[in-house]
Design a protein around this motif. Structure first.
Motif, short mmCIF file in Angstrom:
data_model
loop_
_atom_site.label_atom_id
_atom_site.label_comp_id
_atom_site.label_asym_id
_atom_site.label_seq_id
_atom_site.Cartn_x
_atom_site.Cartn_y
_atom_site.Cartn_z
N LYS A 157 40.05 1.85 -89.48
CA LYS A 157 39.04 0.92 -90.61
C LYS A 157 39.88 0.48 -91.78
N LYS A 158 40.56 0.74 -92.47
CA LYS A 158 41.66 0.77 -93.42
C LYS A 158 42.57 0.06 -92.41
N ILE A 159 43.33 0.12 -91.32
CA ILE A 159 43.91 -0.81 -90.97
C ILE A 159 43.57 -2.33 -90.82
N LEU A 160 42.67 -1.89 -90.01
CA LEU A 160 41.61 -3.41 -90.16
C LEU A 160 41.81 -4.20 -91.25
N LYS A 161 40.85 -3.58 -91.83
CA LYS A 161 40.46 -4.27 -93.57
C LYS A 161 41.69 -5.15 -93.75
N CYS A 162 43.06 -4.54 -94.22
CA CYS A 162 44.19 -4.64 -94.45
C CYS A 162 45.23 -5.49 -93.70
N LEU A 163 44.71 -6.40 -92.20
CA LEU A 163 44.85 -7.09 -91.46
C LEU A 163 43.94 -8.03 -91.93
N SER A 164 42.80 -8.24 -92.05
CA SER A 164 42.10 -9.32 -92.63
C SER A 164 42.46 -9.74 -94.29
N GLU A 165 42.77 -8.55 -95.33
CA GLU A 165 43.20 -9.30 -95.79
C GLU A 165 44.29 -9.79 -96.04
N ILE A 166 45.42 -9.51 -95.06
CA ILE A 166 46.71 -10.76 -95.45
C ILE A 166 46.71 -12.17 -93.81
N SER A 167 45.76 -11.98 -92.74
CA SER A 167 45.64 -13.02 -92.02
C SER A 167 44.36 -14.05 -92.88
N GLN A 168 43.95 -13.29 -94.09
CA GLN A 168 42.39 -14.26 -94.55
C GLN A 168 42.19 -15.55 -93.73
N GLY A 169 41.49 -14.95 -92.31
CA GLY A 169 40.80 -16.05 -91.35
C GLY A 169 41.80 -16.99 -90.86
N ALA A 170 43.15 -17.45 -91.49
CA ALA A 170 44.22 -17.84 -90.08
C ALA A 170 44.78 -17.71 -88.53
N HIS A 171 44.73 -18.25 -88.05
CA HIS A 171 45.73 -17.91 -86.58
C HIS A 171 46.69 -17.50 -86.64
N SER A 172 46.80 -16.04 -86.45
CA SER A 172 47.64 -14.66 -86.73
C SER A 172 47.78 -14.60 -85.28
N ILE A 173 49.37 -13.75 -85.21
CA ILE A 173 49.89 -13.24 -84.18
C ILE A 173 50.41 -12.19 -84.88
N ILE A 174 49.88 -11.01 -84.49
CA ILE A 174 50.92 -9.46 -85.25
C ILE A 174 52.08 -8.75 -84.20
N HIS A 175 52.76 -8.23 -84.81
CA HIS A 175 54.16 -8.20 -84.16
C HIS A 175 53.63 -6.55 -84.15
N CYS A 176 53.91 -5.70 -83.57
CA CYS A 176 53.19 -4.18 -83.38
C CYS A 176 54.50 -3.41 -82.83
N ILE A 177 55.04 -2.73 -83.85
CA ILE A 177 55.69 -1.46 -82.92
C ILE A 177 56.17 -0.84 -82.08
N LYS A 178 54.72 -0.17 -81.94
CA LYS A 178 54.04 0.47 -80.72
C LYS A 178 53.32 0.01 -80.60
N ALA A 179 53.12 0.26 -79.30
CA ALA A 179 51.48 0.80 -78.21
C ALA A 179 50.78 0.81 -79.61
N PHE A 180 50.53 2.36 -79.69
CA PHE A 180 49.71 3.07 -80.88
C PHE A 180 50.89 4.08 -81.69
N PRO A 181 50.51 4.57 -83.20
CA PRO A 181 49.21 3.59 -83.56
C PRO A 181 48.25 2.76 -84.28
N GLU A 182 50.19 1.82 -83.58
CA GLU A 182 50.17 -0.19 -84.22
C GLU A 182 48.91 -0.47 -83.28
N GLY A 183 49.76 -0.57 -82.03
CA GLY A 183 48.81 -1.46 -81.27
C GLY A 183 47.66 -1.58 -80.78
N ILE A 184 46.50 0.01 -81.03
CA ILE A 184 44.81 -0.24 -81.61
C ILE A 184 44.14 -1.01 -82.42
N SER A 185 45.40 -0.76 -83.07
CA SER A 185 44.25 -1.79 -84.84
C SER A 185 44.57 -2.97 -83.90
#
Length: 395
Positions: free
Chosen positions: A86-114
Motif C-alpha cells: 500500500k505504501k508503494i502504491l501511495k508513492c506511485l500515486s504521488e509521483i505520477s500525479q494522475g498523469a499517464h504513466s509508464i512504470i519500468h519494473c526491475i523484476k516481476a516480484f516484489p516490484e511488478g506486483i504493485s
C-alpha cells in the motif's frame, strides 16, 4: 501527451548488482525525465554515506526518490507485506500525479506486483514494462504463490524485456501470451580507454611479478559465482608451475568462507580481496588483469541470466572464462571472446585457465575479438533498442 516515466526497483545504487546496473545505464540515457522509486538506505550505517555520494552525482534526467519500500518476503497473506505494498502504491500515486504513466519494473516480484495493481487501478492511464533476469523465475518456481503472481505480472505487462534467450524461453513457459523481447545488457566501451601506464601501476600495487598472469572476478561473493573453484584452481595450477594470481573484487556473504579457503590452501600470497571499489576502480582493476573468470553454476534457485561483467571484460580487451549455465554462453562467444566451461567440473575450469595462461597469443587474439563484440553491445546501442521497444507500446 505528458507522460510520467517511473522506474520501480526495491534495490538500487549503492547496493549494486547486475540488474540495477543494467537499468541505470539504459535509463540515464533516456531523453525524457524519469523518476527512480527505490529503497532509502539512510538507516544502514554502511550504506548511508555511499547513498549520499551517489545521489549527489549528476544523474542527468534521472530523479532519485527514496522511501523505505523493501519487501523481503512476498506473502499477500501477511498484513505487514500488504501494508508495504500500500505504501508503494501511495508513492506511485504521488509521483505520477494522475498523469499517464509508464512504470519500468526491475523484476516481476516484489516490484511488478504493485506496478500491475497500480495499472489495473488506472486503466488506460498506465503501462508497465517488466524486466527478466533469469534467477527470479527459478525462485518463483519454489512457491505456488510466487508462481501465480509472476504469471499474473507477465500476463498483464505491456512489454517484458528479457536479458537473454535463456531468460526469454523461461518466461514464456510462465506466460505463453506475454509480449516479450530479448535485449542484452550492454557495456560502456569508452570507459575502458585506460593507458598502459595506469594498468602497470595497478599491477605493481598488487605486488606480483611482472610476468604473472592475473585472473580477476568482479562480482558479489555468493555461491553461484563459483569463486571457490577458481581459488582451488590457483592452488592446483601453481603447484604445477603456472605463474598465476587472482584478484577478487566485491563483497558478499561468502567472503569470510572464501578467505578461510585461501588460508587453508596456502595461497594468500597469490589472492587479493579488494573489497568494495568505485566504478572507476573496478574498471581499472579489470583492465589491468589478463583474464576475467566467473564460471557460474546453478545453486538452488539462483542462475546466471546473462553476465554484464563478461561484456566489461570484452571492452577491456581481455578474454573471459564463463560457465555453461543460464545465459552465460550468450555473453561470451566460445573460442572467440573466451571459453565456456562446466563450472561444476574442476578439471574443466582448470583446463581453461591453464590454456589461457600458457598461450599469450590466444589471449591477445581473443581480447581483440572481445573488443569488437563489446562495441556491438555499447550502452548507447542497447538504450536505443530499449526506448524504441517501449515507444512501440506507447504509440
Amino acid at each position: 501527451m505528458n507522460v510520467k516515466n517511473i522506474i520501480l526497483t526495491q534495490d538500487y545504487f549503492p547496493l549494486i548488482g547486475g540488474a540495477h546496473h543494467w537499468l541505470h545505464e539504459v535509463y540515464i540515457r533516456n531523453p525524457l525525465p524519469i523518476t527512480v522509486l527505490t529503497q532509502d538506505y539512510s538507516a544502514n550505517s554502511q550504506l548511508k554515506m555511499r547513498q549520499k555520494q551517489f545521489d549527489a552525482l549528476d544523474q542527468k534526467l534521472l530523479k532519485i526518490y527514496r522511501e523505505d519500500i523493501q519487501i523481503r518476503n512476498v506473502n499477500l497473506l501477511s498484513p505487514q507485506c500488504i501494508r508495504r505494498y500500500k505504501k508503494i502504491l501511495k508513492c506511485l500515486s504521488e509521483i505520477s500525479q494522475g498523469a499517464h504513466s509508464i512504470i519500468h519494473c526491475i523484476k516481476a516480484f516484489p516490484e511488478g506486483i504493485s506496478s500491475i495493481a497500480f495499472k489495473l487501478g488506472h486503466r488506460n492511464n498506465c503501462k508497465v514494462v517488466t524486466y527478466v533476469h533469469g534467477e527470479e523465475l527459478l525462485v518463483a518456481r519454489t512457491s505456488r504463490q510466487l508462481s501465480i503472481l509472476s504469471k499474473w505480472v507477465y500476463d498483464n505487462s505491456d512489454l517484458v524485456i528479457a536479458n537473454s534467450r535463456f531468460s526469454d524461453n523461461f518466461v514464456r513457459k510462465f506466460s505463453p501470451k506475454c509480449n516479450s523481447i530479448v535485449i542484452h545488457p550492454g557495456v560502456n566501451s569508452k570507459a575502458f580507454s585506460i593507458t598502459d601506464e595506469m594498468k602497470n601501476a595497478c599491477r605493481k600495487a598488487w605486488g606480483w611479478p611482472d610476468d604473472a598472469v592475473i585472473l580477476a572476478t568482479i562480482a558479489r561473493m555468493e555461491p553461484r559465482k563459483n569463486h571457490a573453484a577458481v581459488i582451488e584452481a590457483i592452488h592446483n595450477l601453481r603447484r604445477r608451475g603456472l605463474n598465476l594470481s587472482y584478484v577478487v573484487v566485491g563483497e558478499g556473504e561468502e567472503q569470510s568462507s572464501l578467505q578461510r579457503l585461501v588460508q587453508k590452501l596456502g595461497v594468500s600470497e597469490w589472492v587479493r580481496f579488494t573489497g568494495y571499489l568505485s566504478n572507476e576502480e573496478r574498471t581499472l582493476a579489470l583492465a589491468s588483469s589478463d583474464v576475467y573468470i566467473m564460471p557460474s553454476i546453478h545453486v538452488g534457485a539462483m542462475v546466471e541470466g546473462f553476465g554484464i561483467a563478461f561484456l566489461e571484460a570484452s571492452a577491456a580487451g581481455i578474454p573471459s572464462i564463463a560457465g555453461d549455465g543460464g545465459g552465460q554462453p550468450e555473453a561470451v562467444l566460445h573460442e572467440e571472446t573466451g571459453l565456456i566451461v562446466n563450472g561444476s567440473n574442476q578439471s574443466d575450469v582448470e583446463g581453461a585457465i591453464a590454456r589461457l595462461t600458457l598461450d599469450s597469443d590466444l589471449r591477445r587474439r581473443m581480447g581483440a575479438k572481445a573488443r569488437i563484440w563489446a562495441a556491438k553491445n555499447d550502452w548507447d546501442i542497447i538504450a536505443q533498442r530499449t526506448f524504441e521497444a517501449i515507444n512501440d507500446i506507447d504509440s
